[in-house]
Design a protein around this motif. Sequence first.
Motif, PDB file in Angstrom:
ATOM      1  N   GLU A 205       0.819  -1.208   0.000  1.00 48.44           N
ATOM      2  CA  GLU A 205       0.000   0.000   0.000  1.00 48.44           C
ATOM      3  C   GLU A 205       0.857   1.264   0.000  1.00 48.44           C
ATOM      4  OE1 GLU A 205      -3.531   2.097   2.690  1.00 48.44           O
ATOM      5  OE2 GLU A 205      -2.825   0.068   3.151  1.00 48.44           O
ATOM      6  N   THR A 208       1.568   3.886  -3.040  1.00 54.74           N
ATOM      7  CA  THR A 208       0.725   5.006  -3.498  1.00 54.74           C
ATOM      8  C   THR A 208       1.046   6.308  -2.759  1.00 54.74           C
ATOM      9  OG1 THR A 208      -0.998   4.444  -1.890  1.00 54.74           O
ATOM     10  CG2 THR A 208      -1.143   3.432  -4.084  1.00 54.74           C
ATOM     11  N   THR A 217      -0.026  10.960 -11.342  1.00 48.52           N
ATOM     12  CA  THR A 217      -1.488  10.916 -11.220  1.00 48.52           C
ATOM     13  C   THR A 217      -2.101  12.250 -11.640  1.00 48.52           C
ATOM     14  OG1 THR A 217      -1.287  11.514  -8.879  1.00 48.52           O
ATOM     15  CG2 THR A 217      -1.494   9.162  -9.414  1.00 48.52           C
ATOM     16  N   SER A 265      -2.464   1.682  -9.090  1.00 46.81           N
ATOM     17  CA  SER A 265      -3.763   2.253  -8.703  1.00 46.81           C
ATOM     18  C   SER A 265      -4.884   1.227  -8.851  1.00 46.81           C
ATOM     19  CB  SER A 265      -4.067   3.502  -9.529  1.00 46.81           C
ATOM     20  OG  SER A 265      -4.140   3.188 -10.909  1.00 46.81           O
ATOM     21  N   GLN A 268      -4.715  -1.097  -5.843  1.00 46.83           N
ATOM     22  CA  GLN A 268      -5.250  -0.463  -4.633  1.00 46.83           C
ATOM     23  C   GLN A 268      -6.685   0.024  -4.814  1.00 46.83           C
ATOM     24  OE1 GLN A 268      -4.016   0.251  -1.428  1.00 46.83           O
ATOM     25  NE2 GLN A 268      -2.510  -1.331  -1.949  1.00 46.83           N
ATOM     26  N   LEU A 270      -7.823   2.493  -6.543  1.00 43.00           N
ATOM     27  CA  LEU A 270      -7.921   3.957  -6.483  1.00 43.00           C
ATOM     28  C   LEU A 270      -8.346   4.436  -7.861  1.00 43.00           C
ATOM     29  CD1 LEU A 270      -4.582   4.619  -4.529  1.00 43.00           C
ATOM     30  CD2 LEU A 270      -6.906   4.592  -3.606  1.00 43.00           C
ATOM     31  N   TRP A 271      -9.630   4.532  -8.089  1.00 45.84           N
ATOM     32  CA  TRP A 271     -10.157   4.721  -9.441  1.00 45.84           C
ATOM     33  C   TRP A 271      -9.928   6.121  -9.994  1.00 45.84           C
ATOM     34  CZ3 TRP A 271      -9.977   0.124 -10.575  1.00 45.84           C
ATOM     35  CH2 TRP A 271     -10.516  -0.885  -9.778  1.00 45.84           C
ATOM     36  N   ASP A 273      -7.170   7.904  -9.425  1.00 47.94           N
ATOM     37  CA  ASP A 273      -5.780   7.825  -9.903  1.00 47.94           C
ATOM     38  C   ASP A 273      -5.685   6.968 -11.153  1.00 47.94           C
ATOM     39  OD1 ASP A 273      -5.073   9.380  -7.783  1.00 47.94           O
ATOM     40  OD2 ASP A 273      -4.173   7.769  -6.594  1.00 47.94           O
TER      41      ASP A 273
END
Length: 338
Positions: A205, A208, A217, A265, A268, A270-271, A273
């Motif tokens: 993690e 990020t 990003t 992304s 994780q 993270l939509w 990003d």
Amino acid sequence: MSMQLIEVYIPKHKYEDVKPALDKFSQESVWKEYEINDRVLMRMIVAEEEVEEVLDYLEAVSSMSEGFETILFPVHTYFSRETIKEQGKKEKDKNKEEDQEEKGKLLRASRQELTHTIDKKSQLTMNYTLLIIFSAIVAAGGFINDSEAVVIGAMAIAPLIGPAISVSFAAVLGDLRRLWQSILTLVIGFAIIVGIASSFGFFFEEGTQTTQYTSRTTVSIADIFIALASGAAGALALLNRVSSGMVGVMVAVALLPPTVTFGISIGQMLWVDTYWSSLLIMTNVTCIFLSGIIIFFVSGIRPVKWKEEVTINVSRILSTGIVALLFITLVVVLILSM
């Protein structure tokens, strides 16, 4: 003046037809070597800028008759009494305007040489696959450890310049087979990088929270110019047969880190990003394609008989138009998203 040696094996029954045609081309020297197995070996010393025209003719006659074989060699040094005299005369009678015109030309290898290079660079090989895997692992590790040096090392071994520039070259030639082959090789490379990066993102993690990740990003107008310059540099390196090592790093700058960011992304989930990194990837890829097409077109790369071949012209216009339209769309999306 750069020169090259063309060796051509000609069937005996075609020699009397081909020899006068070859004599019409500009050449430094030509001689008949020997006859063997019903074929004649001819050798020609030709100025580099004339090579493509000679090869085009030999390519055409070879397609209509069996027994022709053509080999191209670089010539590092060539001189004779005639060339020494001619060189002295040229130096005395040098025209300033002609000299300026020559300097303004975009020098390049022949289309045949470039096509051979493109064929090698656009193929999906075990070597390409392994280098993609290793560069993805190294880059993902660099993201996790926030190490810029490691990420740069990954870009140095990523072989993304080959298929990326091959797409532009194939588009200018209107060669759909090479175009799809290059796109497939590039897409598979991206898929491998995304798969490895998502695995790292799922388990680490902290990846990020590094500057290597966060800096990819967002998308800015500056990224467009970086990608355009990268594609142009890659195309020029190919045209002049320059080692693609450092240029390859420049192209990888625009392709590898954003793809690793995209993969992490996803890992994780993270939509937001994921959206921005995918937009950066698409912008960079399109810019590289577009600048490569422009450089190849300006350099005079054309398919054989391109004026007469409707299918080739349609392919060239269609592929170039799609890239240009995609570029405009991405720029509009980018401006609206900022």
